[in-house]
Write a protein that holds these residues in place. Structure first.
Motif, PDB file in Angstrom:
ATOM      1  N   TYR A 104       0.839  -1.198   0.000  1.00  0.00           N
ATOM      2  CA  TYR A 104       0.000   0.000   0.000  1.00  0.00           C
ATOM      3  C   TYR A 104       0.882   1.259   0.000  1.00  0.00           C
ATOM      4  O   TYR A 104       1.766   1.406   0.841  1.00  0.00           O
ATOM      5  CB  TYR A 104      -0.908   0.011   1.230  1.00  0.00           C
ATOM      6  N   SER A 105       0.595   2.163  -0.958  1.00  0.00           N
ATOM      7  CA  SER A 105       1.422   3.369  -1.080  1.00  0.00           C
ATOM      8  C   SER A 105       0.618   4.661  -1.107  1.00  0.00           C
ATOM      9  O   SER A 105       1.177   5.727  -1.363  1.00  0.00           O
ATOM     10  CB  SER A 105       2.251   3.283  -2.382  1.00  0.00           C
ATOM     11  N   ASP A 106      -0.693   4.585  -0.866  1.00  0.00           N
ATOM     12  CA  ASP A 106      -1.480   5.819  -0.921  1.00  0.00           C
ATOM     13  C   ASP A 106      -1.183   6.689   0.292  1.00  0.00           C
ATOM     14  O   ASP A 106      -0.659   6.253   1.315  1.00  0.00           O
ATOM     15  CB  ASP A 106      -2.979   5.494  -1.011  1.00  0.00           C
ATOM     16  N   ASP A 107      -1.536   7.968   0.184  1.00  0.00           N
ATOM     17  CA  ASP A 107      -1.183   8.971   1.177  1.00  0.00           C
ATOM     18  C   ASP A 107      -1.777   8.689   2.552  1.00  0.00           C
ATOM     19  O   ASP A 107      -1.168   9.016   3.586  1.00  0.00           O
ATOM     20  CB  ASP A 107      -1.632  10.364   0.711  1.00  0.00           C
ATOM     21  N   SER A 108      -2.949   8.081   2.611  1.00  0.00           N
ATOM     22  CA  SER A 108      -3.579   7.830   3.907  1.00  0.00           C
ATOM     23  C   SER A 108      -2.755   6.851   4.738  1.00  0.00           C
ATOM     24  O   SER A 108      -2.582   7.027   5.946  1.00  0.00           O
ATOM     25  CB  SER A 108      -5.001   7.285   3.713  1.00  0.00           C
ATOM     26  N   TYR A 109      -2.231   5.818   4.084  1.00  0.00           N
ATOM     27  CA  TYR A 109      -1.382   4.863   4.802  1.00  0.00           C
ATOM     28  C   TYR A 109      -0.057   5.499   5.214  1.00  0.00           C
ATOM     29  O   TYR A 109       0.446   5.275   6.318  1.00  0.00           O
ATOM     30  CB  TYR A 109      -1.124   3.631   3.936  1.00  0.00           C
ATOM     31  N   LEU A 110       0.508   6.289   4.297  1.00  0.00           N
ATOM     32  CA  LEU A 110       1.776   6.955   4.613  1.00  0.00           C
ATOM     33  C   LEU A 110       1.626   7.909   5.799  1.00  0.00           C
ATOM     34  O   LEU A 110       2.497   7.985   6.669  1.00  0.00           O
ATOM     35  CB  LEU A 110       2.281   7.725   3.386  1.00  0.00           C
ATOM     36  N   ALA A 111       0.533   8.637   5.834  1.00  0.00           N
ATOM     37  CA  ALA A 111       0.292   9.587   6.921  1.00  0.00           C
ATOM     38  C   ALA A 111       0.185   8.866   8.266  1.00  0.00           C
ATOM     39  O   ALA A 111       0.738   9.319   9.274  1.00  0.00           O
ATOM     40  CB  ALA A 111      -0.986  10.375   6.653  1.00  0.00           C
ATOM     41  N   LYS A 123       3.691   7.481   9.287  1.00  0.00           N
ATOM     42  CA  LYS A 123       4.646   8.507   9.731  1.00  0.00           C
ATOM     43  C   LYS A 123       4.566   8.757  11.233  1.00  0.00           C
ATOM     44  O   LYS A 123       5.557   9.075  11.879  1.00  0.00           O
ATOM     45  CB  LYS A 123       4.397   9.822   8.993  1.00  0.00           C
ATOM     46  N   TYR A 172      10.475   2.548   4.555  1.00  0.00           N
ATOM     47  CA  TYR A 172       9.172   2.180   3.975  1.00  0.00           C
ATOM     48  C   TYR A 172       9.460   1.569   2.610  1.00  0.00           C
ATOM     49  O   TYR A 172       9.892   2.262   1.684  1.00  0.00           O
ATOM     50  CB  TYR A 172       8.312   3.435   3.846  1.00  0.00           C
TER      51      TYR A 172
END
Length: 370
Positions: free
Chosen positions: A85-92, A95, A102
């Protein structure tokens, strides 16, 4: 590298086997494989691996991010996320747990190895930094001096416990507050607060100041950035009231003692532990013909007949061994003219005495031996 143990957290058996094989070929040690977040938390506590490779989406109620967050609360273990999974919601969300890497699936072995090595290096550097910061904190709090760090706007960045206690606050309450508050409340002077300093001045500033009926020794050290601009001030403030009082008392004692011996015809000298003369009465120079205070700081034996020096040193050694003792003394002194007048008197160990604090010799000339 063979000593580096890695915990794999992956719920897909084929993927975990592939990762385990790659790590082993790279020279790492796989200490365990956990298929759920709950198991990962338990294994981290039991095995204390050097690094955790954590999948984000796992079987069970706990996600990889939640597992990493729980592990972080109790252990200092670097976590590298390994996920598809690389979408912004997972990254946020990821973090927030402050991961050390990652990696997106599918991955290349070189990418995996590079990320692991960078994570281990970063963790080692951060660990060393934490030790350094803790050492600095202990050192700062091991003194009763006021120590603090402010920016050029006068905002506190760090203070030690001594200053916090003086101000009746917690250390954490200072960060971000303005130093003018301490000045207004009368805890430090405006000069100690580094007010009105020339921002181009890069040399340390040292001064002593009387403030609120106390004496302080203060030092202000400008801190520059790589471009050479002053960005911070490190300040040290020490209460030296007791030392100042002692210094003034010592000065008054010396003046008092000097006034006592100025008009006497006796041969009087105050001698330090090493046998050097600290004070001498004018009668010494008058009797022996030397210039005023010529022998201050020099051995008393310089004005003793050479044949009597061993006797003088023997008496001085005995006197030093017994504070408060008084002994008779008889010596042949040495004059400029080359004669040797005989001096008789007493020598006393008055070290610790508030007025004398030394060895005092009080004698008189009783005759002369050519």
């Amino acid at each position: 590298m063979s000593n580096v143990s890695i915990l794999i957290v992956e719920d897909e058996a084929v993927t975990s086997m592939d990762i385990s094989r790659s790590l082993t070929e790279m020279g790492y040690s796989v200490c365990a494989v956990a298929t759920t977040g709950e198991l990962a938390v338990r294994k981290a506590g039991e095995l204390h691996p050097d690094l955790i490779l954590m999948d984000i989406m796992l079987a069970g109620k706990m996600t990889g991010i939640e597992a990493a967050e729980e592990i972080k609360k109790h252990h200092q273990i670097p976590v590298v996320y390994l996920t598809a999974y690389s979408d912004d919601s997972y990254l946020a969300k990821a973090k927030i747990t402050e991961p050390f890497g990652y990696i997106l699936k599918p991955f290349r072995e070189l990418e995996l190895k590079t990320t692991i090595e960078m994570a281990l290096y970063k963790f080692a550097m951060e660990h060393a930094l934490r030790i350094s910061e803790e050492t600095t904190r202990v050192l700062l709090n091991a003194t009763e001096d006021f120590l603090f760090l402010i920016d050029t706007q006068g905002r506190f960045l760090a203070v030690n416990q001594a200053l916090a206690r003086r101000a009746g606050k917690e250390v954490c309450e200072f960060v971000g507050s303005d130093i003018s508050d301490l000045v207004t409340q009368g805890f430090i002077s405006s000069r100690m607060a580094a007010w009105n300093l020339n921002p181009t001045r890069k040399n340390p500033i040292h001064f002593q100041e009387e403030f609120q009926n106390n004496w302080y020794d203060a030092a202000i050290y400008p801190v520059t950035n790589p471009e050479g601009n002053v960005v911070l001030y490190a300040v040290s403030i020490r209460n030296i009231t007791e030392a100042k009082t002692t210094e003034e008392q010592s000065r008054q004692n010396e003046e008092f003692f000097r006034s006592l011996i100025e008009g006497t015809s006796d041969v009087i000298a105050v001698i330090n532990r090493d046998g050097t003369i600290r004070h001498e009465s004018p009668s010494i120079t008058q009797t022996l013909g030397f210039g005023p205070e010529l022998h201050i700081g020099k051995p008393f034996s310089d004005i003793v007949c050479e044949a009597d020096i061993p006797e003088f040193e023997k008496i001085l050694t005995a006197i030093l061994e017994t504070p408060g003792i008084v002994r008779p003394i008889r010596l042949r002194m040495k004059t400029v003219a080359g004669s040797f007048p005989i001096m008789e008197g007493i020598i006393s160990n008055l070290q610790g005495n508030p007025v004398i604090d030394g060895i005092i010799l009080n004698g008189w000339i009783v005759g002369e031996q050519c």
